[in-house]
Motif scaffolding. Structure first.
Motif, mmCIF file in Angstrom:
data_model
loop_
_atom_site.group_PDB
_atom_site.id
_atom_site.type_symbol
_atom_site.label_atom_id
_atom_site.label_comp_id
_atom_site.label_asym_id
_atom_site.label_seq_id
_atom_site.Cartn_x
_atom_site.Cartn_y
_atom_site.Cartn_z
ATOM 1 N N ALA A 179 0.815 -1.214 0.000
ATOM 2 C CA ALA A 179 0.000 0.000 0.000
ATOM 3 C C ALA A 179 0.848 1.264 0.000
ATOM 4 O O ALA A 179 0.391 2.321 -0.424
ATOM 5 N N VAL A 180 2.090 1.168 0.477
ATOM 6 C CA VAL A 180 2.975 2.335 0.473
ATOM 7 C C VAL A 180 3.227 2.781 -0.955
ATOM 8 O O VAL A 180 3.159 3.977 -1.275
ATOM 9 N N ALA A 181 3.494 1.823 -1.847
ATOM 10 C CA ALA A 181 3.739 2.159 -3.251
ATOM 11 C C ALA A 181 2.502 2.742 -3.912
ATOM 12 O O ALA A 181 2.599 3.592 -4.802
ATOM 13 N N MET A 182 1.311 2.321 -3.462
ATOM 14 C CA MET A 182 0.070 2.820 -4.060
ATOM 15 C C MET A 182 -0.224 4.261 -3.669
ATOM 16 O O MET A 182 -1.069 4.921 -4.276
ATOM 17 N N LEU A 183 0.468 4.759 -2.637
ATOM 18 C CA LEU A 183 0.327 6.161 -2.259
ATOM 19 C C LEU A 183 1.105 7.084 -3.193
ATOM 20 O O LEU A 183 0.841 8.277 -3.256
ATOM 21 N N CYS A 184 2.077 6.519 -3.882
ATOM 22 C CA CYS A 184 3.018 7.329 -4.652
ATOM 23 C C CYS A 184 2.515 7.562 -6.073
ATOM 24 O O CYS A 184 1.583 6.909 -6.542
ATOM 25 N N GLY A 185 3.187 8.464 -6.789
ATOM 26 C CA GLY A 185 2.788 8.815 -8.147
ATOM 27 C C GLY A 185 3.271 7.800 -9.163
ATOM 28 O O GLY A 185 3.226 6.589 -8.931
#
Length: 391
Positions: A179-185
């Protein structure tokens, strides 16, 4: 009288041992969103698969101080042991932030965190284990590095190079996402996570169509399915159990004082974060405790995966939320005194009749344990003082 005075220190020590055993035993209660009585019993013959879910352990590894090593870590080990003995789970899931600052640590310290975690597990070492990546483990978007994420993911069971996983245990399907990566652009890690979502979406649709295929082809859609469901042909709740570190976006505050996500001038504010901020480095950052996945990513997950139920973490507090499509999301509290005074976890029972029972478990407050130790020391000192004066 003299014999009683001489025996008092031994009595205090025995009382302290009994106290430690009691406070390390969790207290659990069912949190039931479904009033169906079939789902309220935990120990009936229909019980199938029990999973203990913890989050935000925030271990320091080789950088841990004496307080953590000889006090907090010791009690966490007892929490795990007593939880296993009382609840007898079949699997352990950690919803991120095993490390307090793994993203800023060296590889050797990350390995020391894993060794520290392994030493705490005790009887859990014989059970299936899955660990979701959290923001403390891999860092913020501006520090997110595909190479380091791959290295960390390879050190954990069941994760691919992007930090995602898909597995099935006891006929229960799970999907965990980074989910951390899904926060990013626009970054490679986010695209890799979305590829996993698309792949699992295809599996969900094929499994649903196969299970609903009759002698004359697929069954007709039941009345009442809304147009959103018709787009993919798979109704909400038909997919896997979804495991995340960050909660999904929610449009309403359903948790009140337990996990209050208020909106002020367009920004989410978590009331509990004020308490955590007072606990220093371990209780704050890299992301604010009110962070959730953005609305577009949340809708994307619902459309693609149709999750059966969702488990998330990060906020340090328990929350039981029903999304607008009827999907239930349970946010697991932190299981560490480094984050909050009253740690906890949840136990989830997946039954053969497809019902899911969630139990919220509480552990002893650090302040209560410290007060008990202080009381024993005062009593021992008073006894010694009285004894010395009577000589």
């Amino acid at each position: 009288m003299i014999a009683l005075k001489s025996a008092l220190p031994l009595i205090f020590v025995i009382a302290l041992i009994v106290f430690e055993e009691r406070v390390s035993t969790p207290s659990c209660k069912i949190v039931d969103q479904n009033p169906n009585p079939r789902s309220r019993k935990i120990d009936d013959e229909e019980e199938d698969f029990k999973v203990m879910m913890v989050a935000n352990l925030l271990l320091m590894g080789s950088e841990a101080g004496y307080t953590n090593i000889y006090f907090r870590d010791s009690y966490t080990t007892k929490f795990f042991r007593k939880s296993f003995e009382r609840l007898k789970p079949d699997m352990l899931v950690v919803l991120g932030d095993v490390s307090a600052k793994g993203s800023g640590s060296t590889n050797s310290n990350w390995l020391s965190v894993l060794q520290q975690f392994q030493s705490m597990l005790g009887p859990f070492l014989g059970l299936p284990l899955h660990i979701v990546l959290g923001d403390r483990d891999i860092g913020e978007c501006n520090k997110l590095n595909a190479k380091s994420v791959n290295w960390i993911a390879n050190s954990l069971p069941g994760l691919d190079s992007a930090g995602c996983g898909a597995f099935e245990v006891s006929n229960v399907s799970f999907v965990s996402l980074n989910a951390v990566a899904m926060l990013c652009g626009n970054n490679d890690l986010r695209f890799s996570v979305e590829k996993v979502v698309e792949r699992e979406s295809v599996d969900v649709q094929s499994q649903y169509k196969e299970s609903n295929k009759g002698p004359n082809g697929p069954n007709e859609w039941r009345e009442g399915l809304n147009s959103l469901w018709r787009e993919s042909g798979v109704p909400s709740g038909s997919g896997p159990v979804l495991l995340l570190h960050f909660p999904l976006h929610r449009t309403s505050n359903s948790c009140g004082g337990i996990n209050s996500l208020k909106i002020n001038n367009g920004k989410h504010i978590n009331e509990s974060s004020k308490t955590s901020e007072n606990r220093g480095l371990v209780g704050t950052g890299p992301y604010e405790l009110s962070h959730t996945l953005p609305p577009n990513e949340t809708e994307y997950i619902f459309q693609a995966l149709r999750p059966r139920i969702i488990f998330s973490a990060h906020t340090h507090n328990f929350c039981d939320h029903i999304h607008k499509d009827g999907t239930r999301e349970v946010t697991v509290p932190a299981m560490t005194w480094d984050a909050k005074d009253d740690p906890g976890f949840v136990v989830v029972t997946f039954r053969q009749n497809k019902a899911v029972t969630v139990s919220q478990c509480s552990l002893a407050r650090e302040s209560h344990v410290l007060m008990a130790y202080a009381s024993v020391l005062v009593l021992l000192f008073s006894t010694a003082l009285i004894a010395s004066r009577s000589i």
